[in-house]
Design a protein around this motif. Structure first.
Motif, PDB file in Angstrom:
ATOM      1  N   GLY A   1      85.116  48.682  -4.182  1.00 31.41           N
ATOM      2  CA  GLY A   1      83.646  48.677  -4.243  1.00 31.41           C
ATOM      3  C   GLY A   1      83.104  47.927  -5.438  1.00 31.41           C
ATOM      4  O   GLY A   1      81.991  48.166  -5.873  1.00 31.41           O
ATOM      5  N   LYS A   2      83.915  47.025  -6.010  1.00 30.58           N
ATOM      6  CA  LYS A   2      83.478  46.317  -7.219  1.00 30.58           C
ATOM      7  C   LYS A   2      83.224  44.848  -6.924  1.00 30.58           C
ATOM      8  O   LYS A   2      83.803  44.276  -5.999  1.00 30.58           O
ATOM      9  CB  LYS A   2      84.553  46.437  -8.290  1.00 30.58           C
ATOM     10  CG  LYS A   2      84.635  47.840  -8.864  1.00 30.58           C
ATOM     11  CD  LYS A   2      85.091  47.777 -10.300  1.00 30.58           C
ATOM     12  CE  LYS A   2      84.960  49.111 -10.978  1.00 30.58           C
ATOM     13  NZ  LYS A   2      84.818  48.981 -12.401  1.00 30.58           N
ATOM     14  N   THR A   3      82.412  44.254  -7.776  1.00 35.38           N
ATOM     15  CA  THR A   3      82.152  42.831  -7.670  1.00 35.38           C
ATOM     16  C   THR A   3      82.526  42.157  -8.981  1.00 35.38           C
ATOM     17  O   THR A   3      82.563  42.834 -10.012  1.00 35.38           O
ATOM     18  CB  THR A   3      80.660  42.563  -7.406  1.00 35.38           C
ATOM     19  OG1 THR A   3      79.916  42.940  -8.563  1.00 35.38           O
ATOM     20  CG2 THR A   3      80.179  43.337  -6.211  1.00 35.38           C
ATOM     21  N   PRO A   4      82.781  40.840  -8.956  1.00 33.01           N
ATOM     22  CA  PRO A   4      82.770  39.936  -7.817  1.00 33.01           C
ATOM     23  C   PRO A   4      83.963  40.173  -6.886  1.00 33.01           C
ATOM     24  O   PRO A   4      84.993  40.671  -7.321  1.00 33.01           O
ATOM     25  CB  PRO A   4      82.902  38.548  -8.466  1.00 33.01           C
ATOM     26  CG  PRO A   4      82.763  38.732  -9.928  1.00 33.01           C
ATOM     27  CD  PRO A   4      83.051  40.155 -10.222  1.00 33.01           C
TER      28      PRO A   4
ATOM     29  N   ASP B   1      88.233  40.993  -8.810  1.00 33.07           N
ATOM     30  CA  ASP B   1      88.355  40.782 -10.254  1.00 33.07           C
ATOM     31  C   ASP B   1      87.934  39.351 -10.606  1.00 33.07           C
ATOM     32  O   ASP B   1      88.539  38.375 -10.145  1.00 33.07           O
ATOM     33  CB  ASP B   1      89.758  41.048 -10.805  1.00 33.07           C
ATOM     34  CG  ASP B   1      89.707  41.111 -12.317  1.00 33.07           C
ATOM     35  OD1 ASP B   1      89.679  42.227 -12.858  1.00 33.07           O
ATOM     36  OD2 ASP B   1      89.635  40.041 -12.942  1.00 33.07           O
ATOM     37  N   SER B   2      86.913  39.289 -11.453  1.00 37.03           N
ATOM     38  CA  SER B   2      86.292  38.000 -11.755  1.00 37.03           C
ATOM     39  C   SER B   2      87.285  36.971 -12.295  1.00 37.03           C
ATOM     40  O   SER B   2      87.241  35.799 -11.910  1.00 37.03           O
ATOM     41  CB  SER B   2      85.162  38.204 -12.762  1.00 37.03           C
ATOM     42  OG  SER B   2      85.637  38.840 -13.936  1.00 37.03           O
ATOM     43  N   SER B   3      88.191  37.415 -13.171  1.00 35.28           N
ATOM     44  CA  SER B   3      89.109  36.434 -13.762  1.00 35.28           C
ATOM     45  C   SER B   3      90.186  36.027 -12.767  1.00 35.28           C
ATOM     46  O   SER B   3      90.632  34.874 -12.748  1.00 35.28           O
ATOM     47  CB  SER B   3      89.741  37.001 -15.037  1.00 35.28           C
ATOM     48  OG  SER B   3      88.742  37.143 -16.005  1.00 35.28           O
TER      49      SER B   3
ATOM     50  N   PRO C   1      77.588  37.097 -15.698  1.00 37.87           N
ATOM     51  CA  PRO C   1      78.649  36.343 -16.365  1.00 37.87           C
ATOM     52  C   PRO C   1      80.002  36.461 -15.666  1.00 37.87           C
ATOM     53  O   PRO C   1      80.848  35.583 -15.817  1.00 37.87           O
ATOM     54  CB  PRO C   1      78.711  36.955 -17.763  1.00 37.87           C
ATOM     55  CG  PRO C   1      77.952  38.225 -17.710  1.00 37.87           C
ATOM     56  CD  PRO C   1      77.075  38.200 -16.510  1.00 37.87           C
ATOM     57  N   ARG C   2      80.190  37.549 -14.890  1.00 39.67           N
ATOM     58  CA  ARG C   2      81.474  37.670 -14.170  1.00 39.67           C
ATOM     59  C   ARG C   2      81.538  36.656 -13.034  1.00 39.67           C
ATOM     60  O   ARG C   2      82.569  36.030 -12.803  1.00 39.67           O
ATOM     61  CB  ARG C   2      81.643  39.090 -13.632  1.00 39.67           C
ATOM     62  CG  ARG C   2      81.937  40.084 -14.731  1.00 39.67           C
ATOM     63  CD  ARG C   2      82.401  41.417 -14.166  1.00 39.67           C
ATOM     64  NE  ARG C   2      82.933  42.251 -15.215  1.00 39.67           N
ATOM     65  CZ  ARG C   2      82.436  43.426 -15.584  1.00 39.67           C
ATOM     66  NH1 ARG C   2      81.384  43.911 -14.982  1.00 39.67           N
ATOM     67  NH2 ARG C   2      82.996  44.111 -16.549  1.00 39.67           N
ATOM     68  N   LEU C   3      80.422  36.498 -12.342  1.00 41.00           N
ATOM     69  CA  LEU C   3      80.377  35.491 -11.275  1.00 41.00           C
ATOM     70  C   LEU C   3      80.469  34.097 -11.883  1.00 41.00           C
ATOM     71  O   LEU C   3      81.080  33.175 -11.319  1.00 41.00           O
ATOM     72  CB  LEU C   3      79.074  35.646 -10.484  1.00 41.00           C
ATOM     73  CG  LEU C   3      78.766  34.580  -9.440  1.00 41.00           C
ATOM     74  CD1 LEU C   3      79.802  34.619  -8.319  1.00 41.00           C
ATOM     75  CD2 LEU C   3      77.362  34.778  -8.865  1.00 41.00           C
TER      76      LEU C   3
HETATM   77  N1  LIG Z   1      87.324  43.648 -14.380  1.00 37.30           N
HETATM   78  C1  LIG Z   1      86.440  43.551 -13.265  1.00 37.30           C
HETATM   79  C2  LIG Z   1      85.269  44.475 -13.449  1.00 37.30           C
HETATM   80  C3  LIG Z   1      84.370  44.474 -12.250  1.00 37.30           C
HETATM   81  C4  LIG Z   1      83.177  45.396 -12.394  1.00 37.30           C
HETATM   82  O1  LIG Z   1      83.224  46.430 -13.067  1.00 37.30           O
HETATM   83  N2  LIG Z   1      82.087  45.024 -11.735  1.00 37.30           N
HETATM   84  C5  LIG Z   1      80.895  45.831 -11.745  1.00 37.30           C
HETATM   85  C6  LIG Z   1      79.683  44.955 -11.628  1.00 37.30           C
HETATM   86  S1  LIG Z   1      79.525  43.756 -12.889  1.00 37.30           S
HETATM   87  C7  LIG Z   1      80.890  46.683 -10.488  1.00 37.30           C
HETATM   88  O2  LIG Z   1      81.190  46.215  -9.430  1.00 37.30           O
HETATM   89  N3  LIG Z   1      80.489  47.938 -10.617  1.00 37.30           N
HETATM   90  C8  LIG Z   1      80.341  48.803  -9.490  1.00 37.30           C
HETATM   91  C9  LIG Z   1      81.177  50.029  -9.594  1.00 37.30           C
HETATM   92  O3  LIG Z   1      81.876  50.198 -10.598  1.00 37.30           O
HETATM   93  O4  LIG Z   1      81.101  50.822  -8.652  1.00 37.30           O
HETATM   94  C10 LIG Z   1      85.966  42.103 -13.105  1.00 37.30           C
HETATM   95  O5  LIG Z   1      85.864  41.397 -14.112  1.00 37.30           O
HETATM   96  O6  LIG Z   1      85.709  41.695 -11.978  1.00 37.30           O
END
Ligand SMILES: N[C@@H](CCC(=O)N[C@@H](CS)C(=O)NCC(=O)O)C(=O)O
Length: 422
Positions: free
Chosen positions: A54-57, A70-72, A14-16
């Motif tokens: 290291g986070k996605t998207p 950050d997805s938003s 849902p973030r993507l």
């Molecule tokens: N607020 C951020 C949250 C991003 C997030 O937490 N993504 C998760 C995957 S859905 C992630 O990359 N987790 C890997 C980690 O925390 O190392 C967004 O909406 O993009």
């Protein structure tokens, strides 16, 4: 040509989805990463050099190389690529834009964190703590109640047309509606439910969320049973390894801390006689070679039975496991919590079997002859049975090899998924 590339797991994300919906509305071509493996791709050097969090998207513009996480934020940025603001996704007046940001932040900073706390405890990513769980259930109820009030006489959050605020809100609500908000719960937030149902059936959302086939929650997700984390310690716990400071009452500890900086206790494992078996060399060899026969030949040739021990690891509540991905999340959660053991251990934990008939089973190599503090200190350690095995036994060697390789005749069931702790 694609305007940019978004790094993220693709299926059901849902973030993507926020960005894909914006792209669909504006006719933007976006490259995605179907081969993305969470926990691997985003931990790679290449990814971290571009996106240190290291986070996605995570987004890269194909022309300028502009990067964004950050997805938003990514969805908002893409919405700004609408020549002449013809779709009005970012609002048509300064006031509308202010309201859009208000709802986006409300969704991201209030609804999502409250829901994710529940989700992580249900998935086994975080240990179940009843008061924290209840607190977040209350918070979520309050936020969804407020949203319900806001939506009383609205079709869209801002103005009379779809904006980025709706896209973000609907994508964030999707998991709540799928996993948490049962029919009875939805009756308490009728306006939110009506709003969500209207939106997901719109063509912009339908290709992502299935339109009229969207599957609303039937049975609410549940936290991992608390008793698993509260079981009494097993006698095999080598308590003497526990640093003394941990047993002191908090107040006393605090007073001492204020008086002088606490000396960093030496890890008893660093005081063991040196071992010819070098863990990092093994991990490197394992990662760069076929497990069978090359890596296992290396392993047994170099194994030092005096300096290291091998443990069979079994989840104690295999009969409670349901979906394979949930079992694997449980493994991932445990391995995250024993992170500090990385210097002293290696292991492979597998989900064997299939949905509604699976088990968690594996082997760990551990420095010394006891289960180490860094492992038994994990909140969910008591959910796993650690049994020491005899590494000179050929039958044991074969089983360890099969588990390290994720395949072989001695696995009790076919391997569905797994995690390597390295
Ligand atoms: N607020 C951020 C949250 C991003 C997030 O937490 N993504 C998760 C995957 S859905 C992630 O990359 N987790 C890997 C980690 O925390 O190392 C967004 O909406 O993009």
């Amino acid at each position: 040509m694609a305007v940019g590339k978004i790094y993220a797991p693709v299926a059901g994300n849902p973030r993507l989805a926020k960005s894909l919906i914006v792209a669909k509305i504006l006719g933007l071509d976006i490259e995605t990463t179907p081969d993305f493996v969470m926990g691997e791709t985003n931990k790679s050097e290449d990814f971290l050099s571009k996106f240190p969090l290291g986070k996605t998207p995570a987004f890269v513009d194909s022309k300028s190389g502009y990067k964004l996480t950050d997805s938003s934020a990514i969805a908002y940025h893409l919405a700004g690529r609408d020549e002449g603001n013809s779709k009005g996704l970012l609002g048509r007046t300064n006031e509308e834009t202010g309201s859009i940001l208000q709802y986006m932040f409300f969704s991201e900073a209030e609804i999502v964190p409250a829901f994710m706390e529940l989700f992580y405890m249900c998935e086994g990513f975080n240990p179940y703590l009843k008061p924290v769980f209840q607190l977040n259930e209350d918070r979520l109820k309050r936020f969804l109640g407020a949203l319900d009030h806001i939506l009383l006489d609205k079709t869209y959050l801002v103005g009379e047309r779809l904006t980025i605020a709706d896209i973000v809100m609907v994508c964030n609500l999707a998991m709540v509606m799928k996993l948490y908000a049962t029919k009875d719960y939805r009756k308490t937030i009728k306006n939110v439910t009506r709003y969500f149902w209207t939106m997901v059936r719109k063509q912009e959302f339908a290709s992502i969320f299935g339109g009229s086939s969207f599957e609303f929650c039937v049975e609410q997700m549940k936290p991992q049973p608390p008793q698993k984390q509260q079981k009494q310690p097993k006698e095999q716990k080598p308590k003497e390894q526990k640093p003394k400071a941990e047993e002191k009452p908090k107040a006393e500890e605090k007073a001492e801390e204020e008086e002088k900086p606490a000396p960093k206790p030496k890890n008893p494992l660093d005081l063991l006689p040196p071992s010819p078996f070098v863990l990092d060399d093994w991990k490197r060899f394992y990662s760069n070679n076929d497990t069978k026969p090359a890596a296992m030949d290396y392993f047994w040739k170099n194994f030092d039975a005096e300096g290291w021990s091998i443990w069979q690891v079994d989840y104690k509540y295999n009969d409670e496991l349901t979906l394979v991905f949930m079992s694997n999340n449980l493994i991932r959660g445990f391995l995250t919590r024993i992170e500090r053991a990385r210097k002293y251990a290696f292991g492979s934990l597998l989900t064997l079997g299939e949905n509604n008939d699976n088990m968690i089973h594996g082997y760990f190599l551990v420095r010394g002859q006891e289960v180490i503090f860094e492992i038994y200190d994990a909140a969910d350690y008591e959910s796993f049975q650690f049994t020491k095995v005899d590494p000179s036994d050929p039958a044991v060697r074969e089983k360890v090899g099969d588990v390290f390789a994720w395949e072989g005749p001695t696995l009790p069931k076919p391997c569905a998924d797994g995690q390597v702790f390295k």
